[in-house]
Design a protein around this motif. Structure first.
Motif, PDB file in Angstrom:
ATOM      1  N   LEU A 293     -21.555  -1.777   3.497  1.00 29.23           N
ATOM      2  CA  LEU A 293     -21.740  -3.155   3.961  1.00 29.23           C
ATOM      3  C   LEU A 293     -22.112  -3.215   5.441  1.00 29.23           C
ATOM      4  CD1 LEU A 293     -18.762  -4.938   2.161  1.00 29.23           C
ATOM      5  CD2 LEU A 293     -21.173  -4.915   1.477  1.00 29.23           C
ATOM      6  N   ASP A 294     -21.855  -2.142   6.187  1.00 30.65           N
ATOM      7  CA  ASP A 294     -22.176  -2.169   7.616  1.00 30.65           C
ATOM      8  C   ASP A 294     -23.662  -2.368   7.880  1.00 30.65           C
ATOM      9  OD1 ASP A 294     -23.223   0.331   7.029  1.00 30.65           O
ATOM     10  OD2 ASP A 294     -22.037   1.404   8.537  1.00 30.65           O
TER      11      ASP A 294
ATOM     12  N   LEU B 174     -13.521 -10.213  11.119  1.00 30.64           N
ATOM     13  CA  LEU B 174     -14.847  -9.866  11.626  1.00 30.64           C
ATOM     14  C   LEU B 174     -14.794 -10.026  13.133  1.00 30.64           C
ATOM     15  CD1 LEU B 174     -17.840  -9.166  11.034  1.00 30.64           C
ATOM     16  CD2 LEU B 174     -18.262 -11.634  10.926  1.00 30.64           C
ATOM     17  N   GLU B 175     -15.099  -8.946  13.862  1.00 37.87           N
ATOM     18  CA  GLU B 175     -14.994  -8.948  15.325  1.00 37.87           C
ATOM     19  C   GLU B 175     -16.300  -8.517  15.972  1.00 37.87           C
ATOM     20  OE1 GLU B 175     -11.887  -6.137  16.050  1.00 37.87           O
ATOM     21  OE2 GLU B 175     -10.301  -7.598  15.663  1.00 37.87           O
TER      22      GLU B 175
ATOM     23  N   LEU C 141     -24.998   8.210  22.156  1.00 36.96           N
ATOM     24  CA  LEU C 141     -23.613   7.767  22.291  1.00 36.96           C
ATOM     25  C   LEU C 141     -23.537   6.304  22.712  1.00 36.96           C
ATOM     26  CD1 LEU C 141     -21.944  10.857  23.972  1.00 36.96           C
ATOM     27  CD2 LEU C 141     -21.521   9.976  21.673  1.00 36.96           C
ATOM     28  N   ALA C 142     -24.402   5.895  23.602  1.00 43.05           N
ATOM     29  CA  ALA C 142     -24.408   4.498  24.050  1.00 43.05           C
ATOM     30  C   ALA C 142     -24.807   3.569  22.914  1.00 43.05           C
ATOM     31  CB  ALA C 142     -25.357   4.330  25.231  1.00 43.05           C
ATOM     32  N   SER C 143     -25.774   3.979  22.121  1.00 39.54           N
ATOM     33  CA  SER C 143     -26.209   3.113  21.028  1.00 39.54           C
ATOM     34  C   SER C 143     -25.207   3.098  19.884  1.00 39.54           C
ATOM     35  CB  SER C 143     -27.580   3.544  20.507  1.00 39.54           C
ATOM     36  OG  SER C 143     -27.476   4.784  19.844  1.00 39.54           O
ATOM     37  N   SER C 144     -24.383   4.143  19.746  1.00 38.02           N
ATOM     38  CA  SER C 144     -23.405   4.165  18.661  1.00 38.02           C
ATOM     39  C   SER C 144     -22.362   3.079  18.847  1.00 38.02           C
ATOM     40  CB  SER C 144     -22.743   5.536  18.546  1.00 38.02           C
ATOM     41  OG  SER C 144     -21.898   5.775  19.648  1.00 38.02           O
ATOM     42  N   ALA C 145     -22.125   2.662  20.082  1.00 39.29           N
ATOM     43  CA  ALA C 145     -21.195   1.572  20.330  1.00 39.29           C
ATOM     44  C   ALA C 145     -21.757   0.264  19.798  1.00 39.29           C
ATOM     45  CB  ALA C 145     -20.911   1.453  21.827  1.00 39.29           C
ATOM     46  N   ALA C 146     -23.067   0.195  19.634  1.00 40.79           N
ATOM     47  CA  ALA C 146     -23.705  -1.023  19.161  1.00 40.79           C
ATOM     48  C   ALA C 146     -23.817  -1.061  17.636  1.00 40.79           C
ATOM     49  CB  ALA C 146     -25.084  -1.155  19.782  1.00 40.79           C
ATOM     50  N   TRP C 147     -23.514   0.033  16.957  1.00 46.24           N
ATOM     51  CA  TRP C 147     -23.606   0.049  15.502  1.00 46.24           C
ATOM     52  C   TRP C 147     -22.559  -0.868  14.893  1.00 46.24           C
ATOM     53  CZ3 TRP C 147     -23.700   6.053  14.824  1.00 46.24           C
ATOM     54  CH2 TRP C 147     -24.942   6.543  15.213  1.00 46.24           C
ATOM     55  N   ALA C 148     -22.874  -1.416  13.752  1.00 51.37           N
ATOM     56  CA  ALA C 148     -21.900  -2.199  13.000  1.00 51.37           C
ATOM     57  C   ALA C 148     -20.986  -1.233  12.248  1.00 51.37           C
ATOM     58  CB  ALA C 148     -22.614  -3.125  12.029  1.00 51.37           C
TER      59      ALA C 148
ATOM     60  N   PRO D 129     -24.820  -7.320  11.915  1.00 55.98           N
ATOM     61  CA  PRO D 129     -25.538  -7.055  13.168  1.00 55.98           C
ATOM     62  C   PRO D 129     -24.847  -5.953  13.978  1.00 55.98           C
ATOM     63  CG  PRO D 129     -25.145  -9.400  12.887  1.00 55.98           C
ATOM     64  CD  PRO D 129     -24.351  -8.697  11.827  1.00 55.98           C
ATOM     65  N   ALA D 130     -25.608  -5.293  14.789  1.00 49.14           N
ATOM     66  CA  ALA D 130     -25.074  -4.234  15.643  1.00 49.14           C
ATOM     67  C   ALA D 130     -23.942  -4.781  16.500  1.00 49.14           C
ATOM     68  CB  ALA D 130     -26.177  -3.665  16.528  1.00 49.14           C
ATOM     69  N   GLY D 131     -22.899  -3.969  16.655  1.00 48.64           N
ATOM     70  CA  GLY D 131     -21.783  -4.334  17.502  1.00 48.64           C
ATOM     71  C   GLY D 131     -20.661  -5.072  16.784  1.00 48.64           C
TER      72      GLY D 131
END
Length: 163
Positions: A59-60, A109-110, A16-23, A64-66
């Motif tokens: 395209l994700d 792009l954010e 769950l913590a790493s999913s926040a870092a996914w693009a 980069p992650a996040g």
């Protein structure tokens, strides 16, 4: 038993913590019934927009992650022209003339709630039949996807690399 439960819980929390870092790439279609050139058939129109949505979602992997890319599709004019047939199905003819693909996009792009880049772009590919594409010749949207690839590499990727 308790060790397995703790390990599974720790793995779930880490996931769950790493999913926040996914693009992430999200797309919305603004008034798709008013688009310049998408099939008159509701089924075919939905199929085309679904195909575009699936392509945008891929395209994700190039971000980069996040980072989050939000795309609003304001208009679509597919390569070629539709011609009606008696059986109710349209046929698309591509002659390589003034029938090139065109899209109107608005994007943001954010990263971490901050806007890195945004814009309102008119995409087109006047020489759509003269270039090799990385897309299968059986893909009915290969020219539009090639145009989107060019846009993404030119507008989004260089800004990503600059960070």
């Amino acid at each position: 038993m308790r060790l397995i439960t703790r390990t599974m819980l720790a793995a779930a929390v880490a996931l769950l913590a790493s999913s926040a870092a996914w693009a992430e790439v999200s797309v919305t279609y603004v008034k798709p019934d008013d688009y310049t050139d998408v099939s008159r058939s509701q089924i075919e129109r939905e199929r085309t927009l679904k195909d575009f949505s699936e392509y945008f979602a891929k395209l994700d992997k190039k971000l980069p992650a996040g980072q989050t890319l939000k795309i609003e599709v304001l208009d679509i004019d597919l390569a070629g022209r539709f011609y009606p047939r008696r059986n109710g199905e349209d046929i698309r003819i591509m002659n390589g003339g003034a029938d090139w693909p065109h899209m109107h996009l608005r994007y943001t792009l954010e990263q971490d709630g901050k806007t890195l880049r945004s814009g309102d772009d008119e995409l087109s590919n006047m020489s759509y039949q003269e270039r090799l594409s990385g897309h299968y010749s059986s893909d009915p949207l290969r020219y539009e996807k090639q145009m989107l690839d060019d846009w993404f590499e030119k507008k989004i990727v260089p800004k990503v690399a600059a960070r």
